[in-house]
Design an enzyme around this catalytic site. Structure first.
Site, PDB file in Angstrom:
ATOM      1  N   HIS A 129      -8.276  -1.148   5.906  1.00 22.37           N
ATOM      2  CA  HIS A 129      -8.602  -2.427   6.526  1.00 22.37           C
ATOM      3  C   HIS A 129      -9.148  -3.378   5.452  1.00 22.37           C
ATOM      4  O   HIS A 129     -10.009  -2.971   4.660  1.00 22.37           O
ATOM      5  CB  HIS A 129      -9.631  -2.224   7.642  1.00 22.37           C
ATOM      6  CG  HIS A 129      -9.978  -3.511   8.316  1.00 22.37           C
ATOM      7  ND1 HIS A 129      -9.112  -4.131   9.194  1.00 22.37           N
ATOM      8  CD2 HIS A 129     -11.056  -4.318   8.207  1.00 22.37           C
ATOM      9  CE1 HIS A 129      -9.652  -5.270   9.599  1.00 22.37           C
ATOM     10  NE2 HIS A 129     -10.835  -5.403   9.019  1.00 22.37           N
ATOM     11  N   ASN A 165       0.836  -1.211   0.000  1.00 23.91           N
ATOM     12  CA  ASN A 165       0.000   0.000   0.000  1.00 23.91           C
ATOM     13  C   ASN A 165       0.868   1.258   0.000  1.00 23.91           C
ATOM     14  O   ASN A 165       0.546   2.240  -0.677  1.00 23.91           O
ATOM     15  CB  ASN A 165      -0.957  -0.004   1.199  1.00 23.91           C
ATOM     16  CG  ASN A 165      -2.188  -0.855   0.930  1.00 23.91           C
ATOM     17  OD1 ASN A 165      -3.058  -0.475   0.151  1.00 23.91           O
ATOM     18  ND2 ASN A 165      -2.248  -2.028   1.547  1.00 23.91           N
TER      19      ASN A 165
HETATM   20  C1  GRF Z   1      -3.232  -4.938   3.964  1.00 23.15           C
HETATM   21  O1  GRF Z   1      -4.024  -6.061   3.744  1.00 23.15           O
HETATM   22  C2  GRF Z   1      -4.000  -3.906   4.724  1.00 23.15           C
HETATM   23  O2  GRF Z   1      -5.361  -3.908   4.444  1.00 23.15           O
HETATM   24  C3  GRF Z   1      -3.776  -4.303   6.154  1.00 23.15           C
HETATM   25  O3  GRF Z   1      -2.467  -4.792   6.205  1.00 23.15           O
HETATM   26  C4  GRF Z   1      -2.070  -5.239   4.905  1.00 23.15           C
HETATM   27  C5  GRF Z   1      -0.839  -4.471   4.555  1.00 23.15           C
HETATM   28  O4  GRF Z   1      -0.282  -4.885   3.342  1.00 23.15           O
HETATM   29  N1  GRF Z   1      -4.021  -3.195   7.044  1.00 23.15           N
HETATM   30  P1  GRF Z   1       0.935  -4.080   2.724  1.00 23.15           P
HETATM   31  O5  GRF Z   1       2.036  -4.072   3.794  1.00 23.15           O
HETATM   32  O6  GRF Z   1       0.466  -2.690   2.412  1.00 23.15           O
HETATM   33  O7  GRF Z   1       1.361  -4.832   1.507  1.00 23.15           O
END
Ligand code: GRF
Length: 208
Positions: free
Chosen positions: A112, A17
């Site tokens: 989330h 993300n």
């Molecule tokens: C994602 O699934 C997000 O929704 C949750 O933690 C995960 C993080 O993934 N809060 P990344 O580290 O961004 O790949």
């Protein structure tokens, strides 16, 4: 164009993300800059992403502080020093403390992997598969002192199939996460988000 919005990102792990936000900025879709990445995990892959994009990174571990208050006050101070206007939790695997929330009220966003208020907490995707729902998705929300309880900004839905596993559903949801998180930040950067109690109002988007 107006001044870019100054972001501080907190991440504990892989940071996909975080990457989607970097990519949106670099492509010109999001008028923001990331002043700092803060992680609680020295092994986080997010650190490599920060290095690759010349983003300052700090490793700040709870065990180096006497308590949760001291930990989050320190983080709030580091963000403040860098002029951070909006804090992004991009897979930050801790319940954020009061000291940070009070400094950034309705200025901390989290993503989330479920349609809140369904399946809060850890393993939102597994909870959805195990429950047998037919639709799940992801939610960007402001952070309050509860676990995934703050005002909802944007949600995206995905189908859940009978043969989905935690992994296959996670992948489908992740694609939507990478779309709606930068989008929510963009709306904030454009000054289009306001909060009234539990409700987030997005200017220029339907019925307002
Ligand atoms: C994602 O699934 C997000 O929704 C949750 O933690 C995960 C993080 O993934 N809060 P990344 O580290 O961004 O790949």
């Amino acid at each position: 164009m107006s001044e870019p919005l100054t972001l501080g990102v907190l991440a504990s792990g892989r940071g996909s993300n975080f990457q989607s936000i970097i990519d949106s900025i670099e492509s010109g879709a999001l008028n923001a800059r990331i002043a700092v990445l803060i992680t609680d995990n020295p092994g986080a892959y997010a650190l490599e992403r920060a290095a690759k994009h010349n983003i300052e990174a700090l490793i700040i571990r709870p065990r180096d502080f006497p308590d949760k208050d001291a930990y989050y006050s320190h983080i709030a101070g580091e963000l403040g020093k860098r002029g951070v206007e909006l804090v992004i939790l991009a897979g930050f695997m801790r319940v954020v403390g009061k000291a940070l929330i009070e400094k950034y009220p309705n200025r901390i966003m989290n993503i989330h992997p479920a349609l809140l208020p369904s399946f809060p907490g850890l393993h939102g995707q597994k909870q959805a598969v195990d429950y047998g729902v037919k639709i799940s998705g992801c939610t960007v929300h402001f952070v309050d002192e509860g676990v995934d309880t703050g005002p909802v900004i944007i949600q995206a839905a995905v189908p859940v199939y009978h043969d989905d596993t935690e992994e296959t559903l996670s992948e489908r949801i992740l694609r939507e996460e990478h779309r709606i998180f930068p989008e929510a930040i963009r709306l904030y950067a454009e000054g289009r988000i306001s909060v009234e109690g539990r409700k987030v109002i997005i200017a220029g988007r339907g019925r307002d």
